[in-house]
Design a protein around this motif. Sequence first.
Motif, PDB file in Angstrom:
ATOM      1  N   PRO A  42      12.700 -25.844 -21.503  1.00 29.08           N
ATOM      2  CA  PRO A  42      12.389 -24.500 -22.011  1.00 29.08           C
ATOM      3  C   PRO A  42      10.886 -24.220 -22.010  1.00 29.08           C
ATOM      4  N   LEU A  43      10.537 -22.958 -21.792  1.00 27.72           N
ATOM      5  CA  LEU A  43       9.143 -22.541 -21.905  1.00 27.72           C
ATOM      6  C   LEU A  43       8.719 -22.637 -23.365  1.00 27.72           C
ATOM      7  N   LYS A  44       7.509 -23.117 -23.595  1.00 29.64           N
ATOM      8  CA  LYS A  44       7.020 -23.272 -24.966  1.00 29.64           C
ATOM      9  C   LYS A  44       5.616 -22.709 -25.070  1.00 29.64           C
ATOM     10  N   ARG A  48       5.897 -18.993 -23.477  1.00 24.86           N
ATOM     11  CA  ARG A  48       7.017 -18.262 -24.086  1.00 24.86           C
ATOM     12  C   ARG A  48       6.518 -16.988 -24.773  1.00 24.86           C
ATOM     13  N   GLN A  52       7.673 -13.190 -24.048  1.00 25.18           N
ATOM     14  CA  GLN A  52       8.230 -12.366 -25.124  1.00 25.18           C
ATOM     15  C   GLN A  52       7.431 -11.095 -25.361  1.00 25.18           C
ATOM     16  N   TRP A 156      15.544 -23.521 -26.982  1.00 28.16           N
ATOM     17  CA  TRP A 156      15.762 -22.548 -25.931  1.00 28.16           C
ATOM     18  C   TRP A 156      15.812 -21.157 -26.556  1.00 28.16           C
ATOM     19  N   PRO A 157      15.432 -20.130 -25.814  1.00 28.24           N
ATOM     20  CA  PRO A 157      15.582 -18.782 -26.351  1.00 28.24           C
ATOM     21  C   PRO A 157      17.050 -18.387 -26.437  1.00 28.24           C
TER      22      PRO A 157
END
Length: 160
Positions: A42-44, A48, A52, A156-157
């Motif tokens: 996941p992107l962090k 992220r 967003q 994860w989103p």
Amino acid sequence: QTVLQGIILLPVRAICIAVLLLLAWLFASIATFRHPGKASVPLKGWRRRMIQTTLSGLTRTLFFVMGFQVKVKGKIASLLEAPIFVAAPHSSFFDAIISALTGMPSIVSRAENLSTPVFGTILSSLQPVSVSRQDPDSRKNTVTEITKRALSKGQWPQVI
């Protein structure tokens, strides 16, 4: 008067849409540049947050330029309250409105969509769960991936 407005508004809107799409592509490219693991991690952090904030804002602006004004009534469920969103029938571009309003969650998408120029880069920055229509095990793999992301306790989103 209507014809004159159409002659003036159409090119202005088309140019604005093109600029917004190119900006979204640029931010999506920056956020995913040299990201290890692509869809498996996941992107962090800043990556992220960039997806967003910037992509959500650009998508909302894009729909405003196209003439849509969306008002949210009530409270949008957080990631821990609802790790999975369901939007039906998901056969139109209205899913993008839902994505923009909910902070650009991961989506379930055809694998072929990821190879589309500009849109594919933007889509891959959302880290979608890809579904291959040629793979007979794709449905099972998709359910497994959605379950894994839903049970990740916020790593994860949200998945739409």
